[in-house]
Design a protein around this motif. Structure first.
Motif, PDB file in Angstrom:
ATOM      1  N   GLY A   6      30.013 111.732   5.863  1.00 51.86           N
ATOM      2  CA  GLY A   6      31.218 111.798   6.683  1.00 51.86           C
ATOM      3  C   GLY A   6      31.006 111.701   8.179  1.00 51.86           C
ATOM      4  N   HIS A   7      29.751 111.553   8.648  1.00 53.28           N
ATOM      5  CA  HIS A   7      29.562 111.468  10.102  1.00 53.28           C
ATOM      6  C   HIS A   7      28.161 111.007  10.494  1.00 53.28           C
ATOM      7  CE1 HIS A   7      31.236 112.781  14.076  1.00 53.28           C
ATOM      8  NE2 HIS A   7      29.988 112.511  14.402  1.00 53.28           N
ATOM      9  N   CYS A   8      28.086 109.855  11.130  1.00 52.90           N
ATOM     10  CA  CYS A   8      26.819 109.477  11.768  1.00 52.90           C
ATOM     11  C   CYS A   8      27.124 108.885  13.145  1.00 52.90           C
ATOM     12  CB  CYS A   8      26.022 108.489  10.919  1.00 52.90           C
ATOM     13  SG  CYS A   8      26.578 106.786  11.075  1.00 52.90           S
ATOM     14  N   LEU A 105      37.005 107.763  15.479  1.00 54.93           N
ATOM     15  CA  LEU A 105      36.905 107.956  16.929  1.00 54.93           C
ATOM     16  C   LEU A 105      36.658 109.439  17.186  1.00 54.93           C
ATOM     17  CD1 LEU A 105      37.134 106.759  19.807  1.00 54.93           C
ATOM     18  CD2 LEU A 105      39.580 107.278  19.727  1.00 54.93           C
ATOM     19  N   GLU A 106      35.498 109.769  17.766  1.00 50.02           N
ATOM     20  CA  GLU A 106      35.134 111.166  17.989  1.00 50.02           C
ATOM     21  C   GLU A 106      35.524 111.546  19.419  1.00 50.02           C
ATOM     22  OE1 GLU A 106      30.970 112.110  17.475  1.00 50.02           O
ATOM     23  OE2 GLU A 106      31.438 114.222  17.117  1.00 50.02           O
ATOM     24  N   GLY A 107      36.761 112.011  19.562  1.00 43.78           N
ATOM     25  CA  GLY A 107      37.274 112.380  20.887  1.00 43.78           C
ATOM     26  C   GLY A 107      38.294 111.371  21.364  1.00 43.78           C
ATOM     27  N   THR A 132      38.989 115.903  20.259  1.00 40.58           N
ATOM     28  CA  THR A 132      38.092 116.159  21.401  1.00 40.58           C
ATOM     29  C   THR A 132      36.642 116.048  20.957  1.00 40.58           C
ATOM     30  OG1 THR A 132      37.856 118.512  20.882  1.00 40.58           O
ATOM     31  CG2 THR A 132      39.694 117.881  22.339  1.00 40.58           C
ATOM     32  N   TRP A 133      35.755 115.934  21.965  1.00 34.28           N
ATOM     33  CA  TRP A 133      34.366 116.294  21.728  1.00 34.28           C
ATOM     34  C   TRP A 133      34.288 117.761  22.175  1.00 34.28           C
ATOM     35  CZ3 TRP A 133      29.527 116.673  24.701  1.00 34.28           C
ATOM     36  CH2 TRP A 133      28.399 116.747  23.853  1.00 34.28           C
ATOM     37  N   ASN A 134      33.258 118.196  22.871  1.00 38.15           N
ATOM     38  CA  ASN A 134      33.137 119.631  23.157  1.00 38.15           C
ATOM     39  C   ASN A 134      34.033 120.125  24.291  1.00 38.15           C
ATOM     40  OD1 ASN A 134      31.337 120.238  21.139  1.00 38.15           O
ATOM     41  ND2 ASN A 134      29.533 119.802  22.385  1.00 38.15           N
ATOM     42  N   SER A 172      36.485 118.897  13.660  1.00 40.71           N
ATOM     43  CA  SER A 172      35.178 119.286  14.205  1.00 40.71           C
ATOM     44  C   SER A 172      35.216 119.085  15.725  1.00 40.71           C
ATOM     45  CB  SER A 172      34.061 118.427  13.594  1.00 40.71           C
ATOM     46  OG  SER A 172      33.836 118.790  12.254  1.00 40.71           O
ATOM     47  N   HIS A 173      34.686 120.048  16.471  1.00 31.76           N
ATOM     48  CA  HIS A 173      34.656 120.040  17.949  1.00 31.76           C
ATOM     49  C   HIS A 173      35.930 120.588  18.600  1.00 31.76           C
ATOM     50  CE1 HIS A 173      30.867 117.930  18.777  1.00 31.76           C
ATOM     51  NE2 HIS A 173      31.156 117.102  17.802  1.00 31.76           N
ATOM     52  N   LEU A 174      37.014 120.699  17.868  1.00 30.06           N
ATOM     53  CA  LEU A 174      38.282 121.134  18.472  1.00 30.06           C
ATOM     54  C   LEU A 174      38.259 122.650  18.739  1.00 30.06           C
ATOM     55  CD1 LEU A 174      41.193 120.267  19.253  1.00 30.06           C
ATOM     56  CD2 LEU A 174      41.860 120.642  16.859  1.00 30.06           C
ATOM     57  N   SER A 193      34.635 116.912   9.842  1.00 32.56           N
ATOM     58  CA  SER A 193      33.616 115.964   9.362  1.00 32.56           C
ATOM     59  C   SER A 193      32.195 116.487   9.454  1.00 32.56           C
ATOM     60  CB  SER A 193      33.716 114.634  10.115  1.00 32.56           C
ATOM     61  OG  SER A 193      33.287 114.778  11.455  1.00 32.56           O
ATOM     62  N   HIS A 194      31.935 117.388  10.422  1.00 30.52           N
ATOM     63  CA  HIS A 194      30.567 117.901  10.556  1.00 30.52           C
ATOM     64  C   HIS A 194      30.577 119.289  11.198  1.00 30.52           C
ATOM     65  CE1 HIS A 194      31.473 115.918  14.286  1.00 30.52           C
ATOM     66  NE2 HIS A 194      30.291 116.053  14.828  1.00 30.52           N
ATOM     67  N   SER A 195      30.833 120.290  10.344  1.00 29.96           N
ATOM     68  CA  SER A 195      30.864 121.691  10.778  1.00 29.96           C
ATOM     69  C   SER A 195      30.408 122.574   9.623  1.00 29.96           C
ATOM     70  CB  SER A 195      32.294 122.110  11.159  1.00 29.96           C
ATOM     71  OG  SER A 195      32.750 121.404  12.295  1.00 29.96           O
ATOM     72  N   LYS A 204      29.380 128.244  17.807  1.00 34.57           N
ATOM     73  CA  LYS A 204      30.777 127.910  18.106  1.00 34.57           C
ATOM     74  C   LYS A 204      31.296 126.718  17.319  1.00 34.57           C
ATOM     75  CE  LYS A 204      32.071 129.327  22.743  1.00 34.57           C
ATOM     76  NZ  LYS A 204      32.410 128.866  24.077  1.00 34.57           N
ATOM     77  N   ARG A 205      30.417 125.749  17.075  1.00 35.89           N
ATOM     78  CA  ARG A 205      30.835 124.534  16.376  1.00 35.89           C
ATOM     79  C   ARG A 205      31.114 124.746  14.884  1.00 35.89           C
ATOM     80  NH1 ARG A 205      31.555 121.107  15.041  1.00 35.89           N
ATOM     81  NH2 ARG A 205      30.257 119.262  15.012  1.00 35.89           N
ATOM     82  N   ASN A 206      30.739 125.938  14.386  1.00 34.17           N
ATOM     83  CA  ASN A 206      30.988 126.223  12.974  1.00 34.17           C
ATOM     84  C   ASN A 206      32.353 126.872  12.770  1.00 34.17           C
ATOM     85  OD1 ASN A 206      28.578 125.103  12.228  1.00 34.17           O
ATOM     86  ND2 ASN A 206      27.465 127.050  12.225  1.00 34.17           N
ATOM     87  N   SER A 263      26.323 114.345   7.886  1.00 36.42           N
ATOM     88  CA  SER A 263      24.945 114.606   8.342  1.00 36.42           C
ATOM     89  C   SER A 263      24.802 114.778   9.852  1.00 36.42           C
ATOM     90  CB  SER A 263      24.040 113.453   7.902  1.00 36.42           C
ATOM     91  OG  SER A 263      24.461 112.234   8.529  1.00 36.42           O
ATOM     92  N   ASP A 264      25.564 113.996  10.626  1.00 32.25           N
ATOM     93  CA  ASP A 264      25.377 113.871  12.075  1.00 32.25           C
ATOM     94  C   ASP A 264      24.068 113.151  12.423  1.00 32.25           C
ATOM     95  OD1 ASP A 264      26.599 114.026  14.545  1.00 32.25           O
ATOM     96  OD2 ASP A 264      25.855 116.012  15.031  1.00 32.25           O
ATOM     97  N   PHE A 265      23.530 112.403  11.479  1.00 35.02           N
ATOM     98  CA  PHE A 265      22.318 111.630  11.761  1.00 35.02           C
ATOM     99  C   PHE A 265      22.570 110.657  12.910  1.00 35.02           C
ATOM    100  CE2 PHE A 265      20.712 112.300   7.202  1.00 35.02           C
ATOM    101  CZ  PHE A 265      19.815 113.274   7.618  1.00 35.02           C
TER     102      PHE A 265
HETATM  103 ZN   LIG Z   1      29.898 115.541  16.861  1.00 36.48          ZN
END
Ligand SMILES: [Zn+2]
Length: 315
Positions: A6-8, A105-107, A132-134, A172-174, A193-195, A204-206, A263-265
């Motif tokens: 779900g995320h690379c 689109l991440e953010g 958002t991102w962070n 994720s990131h919100l 997608s990645h938390s 915090k990201r979890n 994964s966030d690979f």
């Molecule tokens: Zn991310």
């Protein structure tokens, strides 16, 4: 075993250095290169378009477009090996032989405050968006923004337009406030997608348990991620067994049918031992099969994620 990831972050890496990061090069430096995905029998990969906050505001759409161009030129090409997933019909055609690729689109920074850009990005194939991102942007606050604000007025307009387009929302990131504001939006398909779980690793990201329960309640998904600092509090010691702890915790909250992997690979430089890329995924498979029934492991590697996209993508 077939996988859905779900995320690379292949696309932002390719944008930073397209010469060094060739998707189809057998010697590719990418974690999620074609050969690594093929070897691991990944049948669907979500590709994030991510614009770093160091890019000037006026250039953010341009950078997102550049990454989308790389996606089509360097990955999709003539669809011999990788096919674009933008609707349900196409989703049914993906397999480990012809890997499905979905654009995220991440953010929303790349929208540059214009709803028209959201609509145009949809037409270019974006089917999922994290607001958002962070940090804060025109739409909402990210999780690392200290004031912890929720959606802006423009952010609420974006949500309405996402509903109309039926674009999937990635939380994720919100910020926590933003999360609770969007979770009530019934018509909006939602996932993280990645938390991972904050109860297991207090980053915090979890996600907190009540956030996880809320995602489960509205048939969302939680993408367990391999980012070492989201897996274990002392991240250099993070291991596959710690990843399993998050899965166990999610199951305890009733999440068995809602877990998948993100994964966030290519978005991480430090990796978990034996989980450096999908090339090594058999180590995770073995550990999962030792601890859980095969029917559950298949749900997490493929079925749960697939069921979500099958339900949420339009025809
Ligand atoms: Zn991310």
């Amino acid at each position: 075993m077939q996988w859905l990831d779900g995320h690379c972050d292949v696309l932002s890496k390719m944008w930073k250095d397209p010469v060094k990061h060739k998707f189809y090069d057998p010697q590719s430096k990418l974690d999620s290169s074609y050969f690594n995905l093929r070897e691991a029998t990944v049948a669907l990969q979500v590709f994030a378009v991510w614009v770093p906050e160091t890019v000037a505001k006026a250039q953010r759409l341009q950078v997102a477009l550049k990454q989308i161009d790389l996606f089509y030129e360097e990955i999709i090409q003539d669809e011999q090996n990788v096919i674009l997933i933008a609707d349900r019909k196409r989703l049914r055609e993906c397999s480990p032989e012809r890997i499905g690729a979905l654009l995220l689109l991440e953010g929303a920074d790349a929208l540059q405050g214009e709803l028209a850009n959201l609509r145009l990005l949809w037409r270019l194939g974006i089917r999922q968006m994290g607001l958002t991102w962070n940090y804060a942007n025109e739409v909402a606050d990210g999780i690392e923004e200290e004031r912890g604000g929720g959606l802006t007025r423009f952010g609420r307009q974006v949500i309405e337009e996402m509903k109309r387009l039926r674009m999937i929302l990635d939380v994720s990131h919100l910020s926590v406030k933003g999360f609770w504001e969007v979770i009530g939006e019934e018509e909006l398909p939602i996932l993280a997608s990645h938390s991972n779980c904050r109860a297991i690793c207090p980053h915090k990201r979890n996600l907190e348990d009540d956030q996880i329960r809320a995602l489960i309640e509205r048939d969302g998904r939680i993408g367990v991620t391999f980012v070492p600092s989201f897996v274990h509090v002392s991240y250099p010691d993070a291991s596959i067994s710690h990843v399993l702890k998050h899965i166990d915790h999610l199951c305890g909250l009733g999440g068995e049918d809602y877990i998948f992997f993100g994964s966030d690979f290519d978005g991480i430089s430090y990796k978990i031992k034996h989980l450096e890329s999908y090339r090594y995924i058999h180590y995770l498979t073995e550990a999962l099969l030792k601890a859980f029934p095969e029917s559950s492991v298949k749900k997490w590697s493929w079925e749960n994620g697939y069921r979500f996209y099958e339900k949420q993508l339009s025809l």
